[in-house]
Design an enzyme around this catalytic site. Sequence first.
Site, PDB file in Angstrom:
ATOM      1  N   GLU A 201       0.815  -1.215   0.000  1.00 15.77           N
ATOM      2  CA  GLU A 201       0.000   0.000   0.000  1.00 15.77           C
ATOM      3  C   GLU A 201       0.850   1.267   0.000  1.00 15.77           C
ATOM      4  O   GLU A 201       0.527   2.240  -0.689  1.00 15.77           O
ATOM      5  CB  GLU A 201      -0.942  -0.005   1.215  1.00 15.77           C
ATOM      6  CG  GLU A 201      -2.123  -0.931   1.091  1.00 15.77           C
ATOM      7  CD  GLU A 201      -1.769  -2.389   1.320  1.00 15.77           C
ATOM      8  OE1 GLU A 201      -2.590  -3.267   0.992  1.00 15.77           O
ATOM      9  OE2 GLU A 201      -0.647  -2.647   1.840  1.00 15.77           O
ATOM     10  N   HIS A 270      -8.975  -5.239  11.667  1.00 16.19           N
ATOM     11  CA  HIS A 270      -9.652  -5.111  10.376  1.00 16.19           C
ATOM     12  C   HIS A 270     -11.072  -4.585  10.546  1.00 16.19           C
ATOM     13  O   HIS A 270     -11.902  -4.740   9.647  1.00 16.19           O
ATOM     14  CB  HIS A 270      -9.698  -6.462   9.661  1.00 16.19           C
ATOM     15  CG  HIS A 270      -8.349  -7.044   9.398  1.00 16.19           C
ATOM     16  ND1 HIS A 270      -7.693  -7.820  10.327  1.00 16.19           N
ATOM     17  CD2 HIS A 270      -7.521  -6.940   8.336  1.00 16.19           C
ATOM     18  CE1 HIS A 270      -6.527  -8.184   9.835  1.00 16.19           C
ATOM     19  NE2 HIS A 270      -6.384  -7.660   8.638  1.00 16.19           N
TER      20      HIS A 270
END
Length: 470
Positions: A201, A270
Amino acid sequence: MSIEILMPALSPTMEEGKLAKWLVKEGDVVHSGDILAEIETDKATMEFEAVDEGRIGKLLVEEGAEGVKVNQPIATLLAEGETQSSPAESSKKAPQLTEARREPPTAKPRQDGRENELPVPPKRPAATPASVEMEIPEGVETVSMTVREALRDAMAEEMRRDKTVFLMGEEVAQYQGAYKVSQGLLDEFGPGRVIDTPITEHGFAGLGVGAAFAGLKPIVEFMTWNFAMQAIDQIINSAAKTRYMSGGQMECAIVFRGPNGPAARVGAQHSQDYGAWYAQVPGLKVIAPYFAADAKGLLKAAIRDPNPVIFLENEIAYGRSFPVPKLEDFVLPIGKARVIRPGRDVTLVAHSISVSLIIDAAQKLAEEGIEAELIDLRTLRPLDVDTVITSVQKTNRLVTVEQGWPIGSIGSEIASQVVEKAFDYLDAPPTRIAGKDVPMPYAANLEKLALPSVAEVVAAAKAVCYRELE
């Protein structure tokens, strides 16, 4: 056209698994969030839920079958009025998520013994529930589509309109998106404009920022905003600040998008809602829609904006269907909230999937004669506090709802500004409903207690309207 339900990938490396148990049978009507089956791998057993609504047509894989390949059709889902067709006739495919369905906990009376000493509004007979209003021009034809489809159409339309727009991210091309949001884009625009990236990322976010500095308009998809923590420096220090620091000489027209907020049973790392985090950063615009029409109209606006835009979607809402106007170019203004249901007794404010909570709560409150006015913020920065204040000046009460943590939340900011700018109109203190101030538990029973529920919203609205809960 029937939808093929595919064997889900429970991890990036999963290639096959065991369909341990079916929790539905042929002919069952299922809704988004209903658990369909239990899937086993060598690492875990996960519940697997529906994203789209419909009726189970045929179970294509027997319970207990091992070695079922990822993306293999395991069942068909029929639309309303449709009869079963063979798998070969089914061309539309939908991804399925590994999430357990939540049921709201039962509301409990206040435990502190305190009462609201403000004037009590008279009890009224049950109110007629008002419909939720969509921001669609009068007389315009609409089509029902999922949020996933609306986002895809928005990107496709902007990529056709402007050749400098391109999409990049993990699995956005050949796999057509981790949640199938980019379905069909590779076929239309090719690998030069729909680009699969490595799992880094920080790297591909930085590449996107550099492309934006050079005059292109990247759409950077994060498989989940939790993974964007790896790219936080690129987003905040490079994308958000450069236009200001260069005196407007360098623009950064880039959209960072992907699913945000708690999913279901994916653990604390998450299950985070980043809305308030990014809304605190000057230089960014932050959008968090719920309805498909808003997702489409605001994503198109975000792609055209010269500033970096954080576009927060919700994976549980991806498969929900709403009317979307059939217009050649449907674009909505960034920074404008919308009253989706008028009311007179209490203002309920939410964004993203929490909008569904206030809609359901308003129906229950109407049964007790309480008419709630519902506001969908849609954009978190710039924050449209004026629409909220106008509503509070009418209802004199405010409840905000969000899935993020309560400290430094969007609700905190709204409450502060309402007290500052409309204190004399308040007949009760503003109330915040948010996720509990803990890392998200993995256990399903604890997870649902950590998240806001319809029952909590109803209880909060009643608390600001009456002296005590009945």
